[in-house]
Design an enzyme around this catalytic site. Structure first.
Site, short mmCIF file in Angstrom:
data_model
loop_
_atom_site.label_atom_id
_atom_site.label_comp_id
_atom_site.label_asym_id
_atom_site.label_seq_id
_atom_site.Cartn_x
_atom_site.Cartn_y
_atom_site.Cartn_z
N ALA A 10 0.71 -1.29 -0.09
CA ALA A 10 -0.01 0.00 0.20
C ALA A 10 0.82 1.29 -0.04
CB ALA A 10 -0.98 -0.05 1.06
N ARG A 15 10.26 7.24 -3.00
CA ARG A 15 11.57 7.36 -3.15
C ARG A 15 11.86 6.97 -4.96
NH1 ARG A 15 13.81 4.27 1.51
NH2 ARG A 15 11.57 3.47 2.02
N GLY A 77 2.35 3.01 8.15
CA GLY A 77 3.21 2.24 8.64
C GLY A 77 2.89 0.66 8.35
N GLU A 154 14.74 0.36 13.52
CA GLU A 154 14.82 1.10 12.00
C GLU A 154 16.00 2.07 12.20
OE1 GLU A 154 12.84 0.39 9.54
OE2 GLU A 154 12.44 -0.96 10.90
N TYR A 365 7.99 -2.52 -48.27
CA TYR A 365 7.00 -2.55 -47.52
C TYR A 365 5.76 -3.44 -47.79
CZ TYR A 365 2.89 -1.44 -44.73
OH TYR A 365 1.79 -1.49 -43.84
N ASN A 376 9.59 -13.96 -55.05
CA ASN A 376 10.61 -13.18 -55.10
C ASN A 376 10.03 -11.77 -55.20
OD1 ASN A 376 13.05 -11.51 -55.23
ND2 ASN A 376 14.04 -13.10 -56.44
N TYR A 386 -3.40 0.96 -48.13
CA TYR A 386 -4.10 2.13 -47.54
C TYR A 386 -4.70 2.85 -48.35
CZ TYR A 386 -5.40 5.12 -43.49
OH TYR A 386 -6.04 5.80 -42.76
N ALA A 422 9.91 -4.36 -63.43
CA ALA A 422 10.34 -3.26 -62.45
C ALA A 422 9.61 -2.01 -62.61
CB ALA A 422 11.83 -3.13 -62.68
N ARG A 439 4.25 0.86 -66.93
CA ARG A 439 4.96 1.99 -66.75
C ARG A 439 5.11 2.81 -68.13
NH1 ARG A 439 9.93 -2.05 -66.24
NH2 ARG A 439 10.50 -2.21 -68.37
C1 UD1 Z 1 10.95 -1.97 5.94
C2 UD1 Z 1 11.13 -2.54 7.46
C3 UD1 Z 1 12.68 -2.52 7.64
C4 UD1 Z 1 13.26 -3.43 6.75
C5 UD1 Z 1 13.01 -3.23 5.03
C6 UD1 Z 1 13.46 -4.28 4.30
C7 UD1 Z 1 9.40 -1.40 8.84
C8 UD1 Z 1 9.01 -0.29 9.85
N1 UD1 Z 1 10.66 -1.36 8.29
O1 UD1 Z 1 11.46 -0.89 5.86
O2 UD1 Z 1 12.94 -2.89 9.04
O3 UD1 Z 1 14.75 -3.48 6.84
O4 UD1 Z 1 11.45 -2.80 5.09
O5 UD1 Z 1 13.22 -3.79 3.11
O6 UD1 Z 1 8.71 -2.38 8.43
N2 UD1 Z 1 3.81 -0.41 3.30
C9 UD1 Z 1 2.16 -0.51 3.41
N3 UD1 Z 1 1.44 0.30 4.29
C10 UD1 Z 1 2.48 1.16 5.01
C11 UD1 Z 1 3.48 1.27 4.74
C12 UD1 Z 1 4.50 0.28 3.81
O7 UD1 Z 1 1.58 -1.26 2.79
O8 UD1 Z 1 1.65 1.92 5.39
C13 UD1 Z 1 4.36 -1.47 2.62
C14 UD1 Z 1 5.12 -0.86 1.24
O9 UD1 Z 1 4.16 -0.58 0.07
C15 UD1 Z 1 6.20 -1.76 0.95
C16 UD1 Z 1 6.58 -2.40 2.10
O10 UD1 Z 1 5.18 -2.14 3.17
O11 UD1 Z 1 6.00 -2.65 -0.02
C17 UD1 Z 1 7.91 -1.97 3.18
O12 UD1 Z 1 7.54 -0.54 3.12
P1 UD1 Z 1 8.94 0.48 2.94
O13 UD1 Z 1 8.27 1.95 3.26
O14 UD1 Z 1 9.58 0.20 1.93
O15 UD1 Z 1 9.62 0.04 4.48
P2 UD1 Z 1 11.19 0.42 4.72
O16 UD1 Z 1 11.42 1.67 4.95
O17 UD1 Z 1 12.06 -0.18 3.23
CA CA Z 2 11.29 -1.10 1.29
#
Ligand code: UD1
Ligand code: CA
Length: 458
Positions: A10, A15, A77, A154, A365, A376, A386, A422, A439
């Protein structure tokens, strides 16, 4: 007893700086999340729960009905993502794999080992970890003096000492379901980002006195997360290496594997030689004993045995056994080039069938054409398919010889074994065995040039 899976997808993927959700970015011809689902699938007993949020519509459209969904409205998160999926686990007994959607290098074997360790060792949780030379960005695995896992911290919350730890969390876990659901209820967001960290479940379980185990990946690259385009390129490199290795072990020669792109849906027969600078993609099947010289792109196509393709684009086409394509040919979708044909330099073929052993060697073409066997088609022929509003078909029957620089104004049929002079512009059907000349006649004006020279001198 169930083994379930939650895939977290999600996040915004900030980045990546992209309009596309991160998990839909492609690696070797398929979205990152497909690689993850593939790795997870052999281990589980129910269809995986994918947590969607950012770009949910796009992710759903891609994954379809093969998975279950949990919708995370606000991205608070990884812990919160897991909470969102938790209702799917209610009443289930067994284990749940919780995996980030951005770890495309993950292998099914490692997940099986992770589950095995959890079940056999009586762990409330097991996690996949890796020793990384440069652990920056990853959560660090903090171990107790006895060496058992104590917590994950983290990167952004780490002090100098924790920062030095080289063992990282891959974001790949196997939890015992009941313990997991309980731990989720204790998660707090009292950290630098005010997020619910899934990683905190580890310390919570340890505090409860439950056993938490870790499996250190033998190849750290497997644990690489894709957060930006540089990491995506690194992941692609590893996946590409794996794909090419598979073909190499099945008898395919790559002259320069590092400079060859082969998608995951491509099959290649043995003794085929692939030169550098080729891109083989989509659902493509290349036969045995072929030679693919540099600079070709072959997509969603079938190439027969013993064919040669050089510096050409081949899309949605079929190339028969022993055929020769290029250099610099363009086969567009719907093209079927027969056995032993030759399609030469600067020839474009669109939605056409070319019979056995026919030759279209230069600068031509062919659009909406049906060409028979042993024909050939001379240099610079144009199938004029077209009329400005509609496309029409041109038929060239077996053994016909179309001279250079002819225009075949379709719809038109060039009869069996006929010849076209030709430079002709053919607007009417040519009967079998005939010669068509269409021709202007040549006129030679004797002495014309000399006379002109004389006039200029005056
Ligand atoms: C996360 C881990 C970190 C680990 C790293 C490995 C946590 C807090 N950290 O960090 O310890 O070393 O992955 O790659 O878990 N996502 C959601 N909803 C959210 C947030 C994230 O679905 O609210 C999904 C993202 O789409 C992604 C995955 O969770 O696919 C990881 O999220 P991301 O933000 O990439 O975590 P990292 O900072 O890489
Ligand atoms: Ca990640």
């Amino acid at each position: 007893m169930d083994t379930m899976a939650i895939i977290m997808a999600a996040g915004e993927g900030r980045r990546m700086l992209s309009d596309k959700p991160k998990v839909l970015h492609e690696a070797c011809g398929r979205p990152i999340i497909d690689w993850v689902i593939d790795a997870v699938s052999p281990c589980i007993t129910a269809c995986p729960v994918v947590v969607v949020g950012n770009g949910a519509q796009q992710v759903r459209a891609h994954l379809g009905t093969g998975v279950q969904y949990a919708f995370q409205d606000k991205q608070m998160g990884t812990g919160h993502a897991a909470m969102t999926a938790a209702p799917h686990l209610e009443g289930r007994k067994g284990y749940v794999l919780v995996v980030a959607g951005d770890v495309p290098l993950l292998k099914a074997d490692s997940l099986a080992a992770l589950c095995g360790l959890a079940k056999e060792g009586g762990y409330a949780a097991t996690m996949l970890t890796a020793l990384m030379e440069d652990p920056s960005g990853y959560g660090r695995v903090v171990r107790s003096e006895g060496g058992s896992v104590a917590a994950v911290v983290e990167h952004r919350d780490a002090d100098a000492q924790v920062m030095c730890i080289k063992e990282v969390n891959a974001s790949v876990y196997c939890f015992e379901i009941e313990a997991f659901l309980r731990a989720l209820k204790s998660l707090k967001n009292d950290n630098d980002q005010s997020e619910y960290y899934l990683t905190d479940c580890i310390a919570i379980l340890v505090k409860e006195g439950r056993k938490v185990g870790a499996l250190v990946a033998s190849d750290a690259r497997e644990c690489m997360g894709v957060n930006d385009r540089a990491q995506l390129a690194e992941a692609v490199k590893v996946l590409q290496e794996r794909i090419i290795r598979r073909h190499q072990l099945a008898g395919v020669t790559f002259i320069d594997p590092q400079n060859t792109c082969v998608g995951c849906g491509v099959s290649i027969g043995r003794d085929t030689v692939v030169y550098p600078g080729n891109v083989l993609e989509g659902e493509t099947r290349i036969g045995e004993n072929c030679t693919i010289y540099p600079g070709s792109r072959i997509k969603n196509s079938v190439v027969g045995n013993g064919a040669t393709i050089e510096s050409s684009v081949v899309c949605g086409s079929v190339v028969g056994d022993g055929a020769n394509v290029g250099p610099f040919a363009h086969l567009r979708p719907g093209t079927d080039v027969g056995e032993s044909c030759r399609i030469g330099n600067f020839v474009e073929v669109k939605k056409s069938r070319i019979g056995r052993a026919s030759k279209v060697s230069h600068l031509t073409y062919v659009g909406d054409g049906i060409i028979g066997e042993g024909c050939n088609i001379g240099c610079g022929v144009v199938f004029v398919n077209y009329d400005g509003s509609q496309k029409h078909t041109t038929v060239v029957e077996d053994g016909a010889f179309v001279g250079c620089n002819a225009n075949l104004i379709s719809p038109v049929t060039v009869g069996k074994n006929s010849y076209i002079a030709a430079g002709s512009t053919i607007t009417e059907d040519v009967p079998e065995d005939a010669l068509a000349v269409a021709r202007g006649r040549q006129i030679n004006k004797e002495g014309w040039s000399a006379k002109r020279r004389m006039e200029k001198r005056k």
